[in-house]
Scaffold this motif. Structure first.
Motif, PDB file in Angstrom:
ATOM      1  N   LYS A   4       0.818  -1.215   0.000  1.00 37.26           N
ATOM      2  CA  LYS A   4       0.000   0.000   0.000  1.00 37.26           C
ATOM      3  C   LYS A   4       0.862   1.280   0.000  1.00 37.26           C
ATOM      4  O   LYS A   4       0.597   2.228  -0.734  1.00 37.26           O
ATOM      5  CB  LYS A   4      -0.929  -0.013   1.224  1.00 37.26           C
ATOM      6  CG  LYS A   4      -1.858   1.170   1.222  1.00 37.26           C
ATOM      7  CD  LYS A   4      -2.890   1.097   2.299  1.00 37.26           C
ATOM      8  CE  LYS A   4      -3.777   2.346   2.185  1.00 37.26           C
ATOM      9  NZ  LYS A   4      -4.771   2.443   3.209  1.00 37.26           N
ATOM     10  N   GLY A   5       1.924   1.251   0.832  1.00 36.02           N
ATOM     11  CA  GLY A   5       2.786   2.425   0.941  1.00 36.02           C
ATOM     12  C   GLY A   5       3.421   2.781  -0.392  1.00 36.02           C
ATOM     13  O   GLY A   5       3.486   3.943  -0.796  1.00 36.02           O
ATOM     14  N   CYS A   6       3.898   1.757  -1.102  1.00 36.13           N
ATOM     15  CA  CYS A   6       4.543   1.955  -2.394  1.00 36.13           C
ATOM     16  C   CYS A   6       3.549   2.504  -3.416  1.00 36.13           C
ATOM     17  O   CYS A   6       3.856   3.394  -4.204  1.00 36.13           O
ATOM     18  CB  CYS A   6       5.056   0.609  -2.876  1.00 36.13           C
ATOM     19  SG  CYS A   6       6.764   0.626  -3.289  1.00 36.13           S
ATOM     20  N   THR A   9       2.958   6.306  -2.902  1.00 39.13           N
ATOM     21  CA  THR A   9       4.049   7.143  -3.410  1.00 39.13           C
ATOM     22  C   THR A   9       4.017   7.185  -4.938  1.00 39.13           C
ATOM     23  O   THR A   9       4.128   8.251  -5.550  1.00 39.13           O
ATOM     24  CB  THR A   9       5.414   6.571  -2.945  1.00 39.13           C
ATOM     25  OG1 THR A   9       5.309   6.293  -1.560  1.00 39.13           O
ATOM     26  CG2 THR A   9       6.548   7.531  -3.201  1.00 39.13           C
ATOM     27  N   ARG A  71      -5.429   8.730   5.747  1.00 38.67           N
ATOM     28  CA  ARG A  71      -4.825   7.884   6.768  1.00 38.67           C
ATOM     29  C   ARG A  71      -4.707   8.605   8.104  1.00 38.67           C
ATOM     30  O   ARG A  71      -4.122   8.070   9.056  1.00 38.67           O
ATOM     31  CB  ARG A  71      -3.411   7.456   6.334  1.00 38.67           C
ATOM     32  CG  ARG A  71      -3.231   7.200   4.868  1.00 38.67           C
ATOM     33  CD  ARG A  71      -1.871   6.635   4.555  1.00 38.67           C
ATOM     34  NE  ARG A  71      -1.824   5.219   4.806  1.00 38.67           N
ATOM     35  CZ  ARG A  71      -0.725   4.469   4.729  1.00 38.67           C
ATOM     36  NH1 ARG A  71       0.432   5.032   4.432  1.00 38.67           N
ATOM     37  NH2 ARG A  71      -0.767   3.181   4.975  1.00 38.67           N
ATOM     38  N   ILE A  92       0.423   2.470   9.956  1.00 43.21           N
ATOM     39  CA  ILE A  92       1.253   2.982   8.861  1.00 43.21           C
ATOM     40  C   ILE A  92       2.661   2.428   9.063  1.00 43.21           C
ATOM     41  O   ILE A  92       3.227   2.531  10.159  1.00 43.21           O
ATOM     42  CB  ILE A  92       1.269   4.536   8.864  1.00 43.21           C
ATOM     43  CG1 ILE A  92      -0.159   5.084   8.645  1.00 43.21           C
ATOM     44  CG2 ILE A  92       2.221   5.086   7.803  1.00 43.21           C
ATOM     45  CD1 ILE A  92      -0.309   6.581   8.813  1.00 43.21           C
ATOM     46  N   SER A  93       3.213   1.838   8.021  1.00 40.84           N
ATOM     47  CA  SER A  93       4.547   1.221   8.159  1.00 40.84           C
ATOM     48  C   SER A  93       5.650   2.242   7.922  1.00 40.84           C
ATOM     49  O   SER A  93       5.454   3.218   7.174  1.00 40.84           O
ATOM     50  CB  SER A  93       4.721   0.086   7.157  1.00 40.84           C
ATOM     51  OG  SER A  93       3.762  -0.899   7.383  1.00 40.84           O
ATOM     52  N   GLU A  96       6.429   4.765   4.751  1.00 42.91           N
ATOM     53  CA  GLU A  96       5.230   5.095   3.962  1.00 42.91           C
ATOM     54  C   GLU A  96       4.843   6.571   4.086  1.00 42.91           C
ATOM     55  O   GLU A  96       5.052   7.201   5.128  1.00 42.91           O
ATOM     56  CB  GLU A  96       4.045   4.247   4.422  1.00 42.91           C
ATOM     57  CG  GLU A  96       4.188   2.780   4.053  1.00 42.91           C
ATOM     58  CD  GLU A  96       2.972   1.944   4.469  1.00 42.91           C
ATOM     59  OE1 GLU A  96       3.055   0.724   4.274  1.00 42.91           O
ATOM     60  OE2 GLU A  96       1.988   2.507   4.982  1.00 42.91           O
ATOM     61  N   VAL A 264       6.512  11.450   5.927  1.00 41.28           N
ATOM     62  CA  VAL A 264       6.808  10.013   5.794  1.00 41.28           C
ATOM     63  C   VAL A 264       7.080   9.430   7.192  1.00 41.28           C
ATOM     64  O   VAL A 264       7.745  10.066   8.023  1.00 41.28           O
ATOM     65  CB  VAL A 264       8.051   9.828   4.883  1.00 41.28           C
ATOM     66  CG1 VAL A 264       8.470   8.371   4.811  1.00 41.28           C
ATOM     67  CG2 VAL A 264       7.770  10.361   3.489  1.00 41.28           C
TER      68      VAL A 264
END
Ligand SMILES: C[S@@+](CC[C@H](N)C(=O)[O-])C[C@H]1O[C@@H](n2cnc3c(N)ncnc32)[C@H](O)[C@@H]1O
Length: 288
Positions: A4-6, A9, A71, A92-93, A96, A264
């Motif tokens: 999801k994070g990728c 971005t 988020r 949230i990792s 991200e 981030v």
């Protein structure tokens, strides 16, 4: 499969590039969307700007339509006296994008014509790595075209605040040698642009008296001689830096050649946690 994070971005960068291409091919659009100063003389002093610079300033000041970036939410900060804060609404990792930092108004260092050998030097070359420190500059404020007229502040309010607001410069993040972005506290309905609501987890220490217990403790941890005269400011900074770095879980970072700023995660953040960044000692020294 892309996580999801990728995806977030990549999608922001795709939308930025699309917007950039559109602006390059549409002169009237970039003129219409171009951020402006409330001081007419500042706009005139800038003259005709190269299209690259117009596009860059439009991208920096635009709020893109990013409906997938939800988020976070706003709420009373966990830090006493810090006003509103930014909170994660999902896990949230680390690494991200949490939200974007808006450029509702830009601070721009306008080179003073008297100090430039060549008039063309007043037009900034973004790729020029030369040190511009020897050129006299005046900091001007450029307002994004999306900001409602009622929320556009005069320069005194931007730099000094008013009875009801802190200065807009308290919401500034530096992008490069020429530009800073400022998010407007009144523009608070789009979670895709909440970066300017992230508090500093230790700012209060920078504001504490130099002999406070917290500051003395930090000075001892850092091995400073607490008996030495004139350690006041250093102790504040030491305590502040230690604590701020310890509790921060995010940072503001520019992307896509400095055309946008995003917040981030610097470690995994759980749903419900407050998002905290480090403003740096200079921010707080300016407040003491
Ligand atoms: C970028 S804004 C953050 C959002 C702000 N809290 C709000 O309600 O709009 C920066 C301002 O937040 C406040 N702030 C942030 N961290 C703080 C802290 N640790 N202690 C006290 N005030 C803080 C200060 O007023 C600072 O000038």
């Amino acid at each position: 499969m892309m996580d999801k994070g990728c995806k977030i971005t990549t999608e922001i960068q795709r939308i930025l590039i699309e917007h950039q291409l559109d602006l390059h091919s549409n002169a009237s659009k970039r003129q219409t969307l171009h951020p402006q100063s409330t001081v007419e003389a500042d706009n005139e002093n800038r003259g005709e700007l190269p299209s690259d610079q117009l596009v860059h300033e439009v991208l920096l000041s635009s709020r893109l339509h990013l409906p997938f970036l939800r988020r976070t939410k706003l709420g009373p900060s966990t830090i006493v006296g810090a006003g509103r804060g930014l909170f994660a609404t999902e896990n949230i990792s680390k690494g991200e994008v949490i939200t974007c930092y808006p450029g509702d108004a830009l601070l721009y260092d306008l080179p003073l014509p008297d100090d430039t050998d060549d008039m063309n030097e007043k037009f900034v070359d973004y790729d020029d790595d030369e040190d511009d420190d020897d050129v006299g500059t005046e900091t001007i404020v450029l307002w994004g075209s999306h900001v409602p007229p009622n929320d556009v502040w005069d320069e005194d309010t931007v730099f000094d605040g008013s009875e009801s607001t802190i200065p807009l410069t308290s919401y500034a993040v530096s992008v490069d040698d020429h530009y800073s972005v400022m998010g407007h506290p009144a523009l608070d309905t789009d979670p895709a642009y909440y970066g300017h609501f992230a508090n500093d987890g230790a700012g209060h220490l920078a504001l504490e008296g130099p002999n406070s217990q917290n500051n003395l403790q930090a000075a001892i941890e850092l091995g400073l001689d607490t008996d030495e005269d004139g350690l006041g400011v250093e102790m504040n900074i030491a305590a502040y830096v230690l604590r701020s770095l310890e509790v921060a879980n995010a940072w503001h970072k520019s992307i896509a050649d400095g055309s946008h700023v995003v917040t981030v995660a610097t470690r995994d953040i759980k749903a419900g946690e407050e998002v905290l960044v480090t403003y740096g000692p200079d921010f707080w020294l300016g407040h003491s």
